[in-house]
Scaffold this motif. Structure first.
Motif, PDB file in Angstrom:
ATOM      1  N   ARG A 276       0.838  -1.209   0.000  1.00 21.45           N
ATOM      2  CA  ARG A 276       0.000   0.000   0.000  1.00 21.45           C
ATOM      3  C   ARG A 276       0.869   1.253   0.000  1.00 21.45           C
ATOM      4  O   ARG A 276       0.551   2.257  -0.670  1.00 21.45           O
ATOM      5  N   TYR A 277       1.958   1.239   0.761  1.00 15.58           N
ATOM      6  CA  TYR A 277       2.841   2.404   0.823  1.00 15.58           C
ATOM      7  C   TYR A 277       3.492   2.661  -0.543  1.00 15.58           C
ATOM      8  O   TYR A 277       3.571   3.811  -1.004  1.00 15.58           O
ATOM      9  N   ALA A 284       1.163   4.026   5.372  1.00 17.69           N
ATOM     10  CA  ALA A 284       0.132   2.999   5.234  1.00 17.69           C
ATOM     11  C   ALA A 284       0.042   2.178   6.514  1.00 17.69           C
ATOM     12  O   ALA A 284       1.060   1.775   7.087  1.00 17.69           O
TER      13      ALA A 284
END
Length: 444
Positions: A276-277, A284
């Motif tokens: 996600r980051y 995230a």
């Protein structure tokens, strides 16, 4: 007094006139606000209860300072920023402190440092136990009606020691010789439930369980149906506490120390946070529920994994809880992280009220000192909650309240029918003082 009269200072001249100062003011106090502390303490009755909890072993024929007066003098001096017993040598003649202890300026002086020190060193372990019960009783009495639920936040803090204090131990985490006082506050209100001075090591599971057992037994005796949630850091997460809480219908949420098994179970969650980051380019967080049981646990428990990835790197946390409902993000970010307010409660006790002055050789005397500071905390917290409600200082820190409302100079005149405090005409908190006195009249 003769020595003080000879002290004088000279400052830069004003309009050609010399500016001088000395200590010949006579019946003047710099702590007129101590009178409102007296009103608050009298309303809640804490000092009378503390006096009743201490067994006075002195020969009453030779007593010049009653137990109630010694407690009042010591606690009020702590509140006003005079945490050292040595300060009593000068403040024993202060008309403000004498009035707070029920004495007129013309009456005999208050206790000196040797008397205060003998008093602190006369306390027994049985006295300490009864005093601890007073704090729990005060906590219960502070509610107008039984609450639906309580959050009992537990934490400790280092209290660095110097010299040869009994039970001062070297703590590897803090890298110093210290005590480790332990506190329980109500997490939603900041009300003190109890405080205990401990040697410089973290408590075992049995010690933590024993403490909660005594405290909650007394609370449940007053409020049988109140819901209780225990909240604390990872070093309070022990199998003894889990099993006891489950048996007595106590909920808990505690930090959990990482181990190799937990790290392996969190591998997928941490990978999702990295993904996600990298996708969105911003911090995230990913949460996950698992069931986990260490070898010493009595049953599998809900463990929440929090995996965070940001420019600072990875942050992997675990929380163990008996709360089975609610999303893991809510449990961690709102319920568990809410315990961060506990740091502010301890700061008021330790920094604003200087409760780290545990410099007696005797460990029991130092335990009593911490309890004196706890009594000061209860009075100040009640004063802020009740007397300052609706004012600009309703959420002020203790040291701000002391500076603005307690450190007020006043001339004190003892007349035939009254004791009159003459406050400065330029006092900038007149309106707050007026509302404050109205509010204090309603405290029960």
């Amino acid at each position: 007094m003769e020595e003080n009269k000879q002290l004088s200072f000279e400052f830069k001249a004003i309009s050609g006139k010399r500016v001088t100062a000395d200590f010949t003011g006579g019946a003047v106090t710099s702590d007129a606000g101590v009178l409102v502390m007296r009103e608050t303490a009298n309303r809640i009755g804490i000092i009378e209860q503390l006096a009743g909890a201490v067994h006075d072993k002195r020969h009453q024929s030779y007593v010049k300072h009653e137990m109630n007066e010694l407690l009042t003098q010591r606690i009020f001096q702590i509140i006003c920023g005079y945490e050292d017993a040595n300060d009593a040598n000068d403040l024993r003649i202060d008309p403000g402190f004498k009035a707070s202890c029920g004495r007129l300026p013309s009456d005999d002086d208050l206790a000196s440092q040797p008397t205060i020190t003998r008093f602190e060193n006369s306390i027994s372990t049985k006295d300490l136990y009864r005093i601890a019960e007073v704090f729990v009783d005060q906590f219960i009495a502070s509610y107008a009606s039984p609450p639906d639920a309580l959050i009992l936040d537990i934490d400790d803090t280092e209290d660095e020691t110097h010299g040869a204090q009994q039970l001062s131990l070297f703590n590897g985490y803090h890298d110093e010789y210290c005590y480790m006082p332990l506190y329980i506050f109500e997490g939603q209100t900041g009300k003190l439930v109890t405080s205990i001075l401990r040697p410089g090591k973290r408590p075992s599971g049995k010690e933590t369980r024993s403490l909660f057992k005594r405290v909650i037994k007394r609370i449940r005796a007053a409020w049988p149906s109140v819901g209780i949630l225990i909240r604390g850091d990872s070093h309070f997460a022990t199998s003894e506490l889990y099993s006891w809480c489950d048996t007595h219908n106590i909920k808990y949420i505690l930090g959990l120390t990482k181990n190799s098994i937990l790290r392996e179970l969190a591998h997928g969650t941490l990978s999702a946070a990295h993904h996600r980051y990298e996708t969105f380019g911003e911090k995230a967080r990913v949460f996950k529920n698992i069931r986990y049981q260490a070898s010493s646990w009595h049953r599998p428990l809900r463990v929440i994994i929090m995996a965070e990835v940001s420019t600072m790197g990875e942050n992997l946390r675990f929380v163990v809880t008996s709360l089975e409902s609610s999303l893991p993000s809510f449990i961690y970010e709102t319920v568990y992280c809410g315990r961060g307010q506990m740091e502010n409660f301890i700061k008021e006790h330790k920094i604003a009220l200087k409760s780290g002055r545990t410099s007696c050789h005797s460990f029991i005397a130092n335990c009593f000192r911490v309890m004196l500071h706890s009594a000061a905390y209860v009075i100040m917290h009640t004063f802020r909650e009740k007397a300052l409600a609706g004012t600009s200082l309703a959420r002020a820190q203790f040291d701000t309240i002391r500076l603005k409302l307690l450190k007020i100079g006043a001339e004190v005149r003892e007349l035939k029918t009254k004791l009159h405090f003459i406050l400065p005409a330029s006092c900038p908190v007149k309106d707050i003082l007026v509302m404050m006195m109205r509010n204090i009249a309603l405290v029960t």
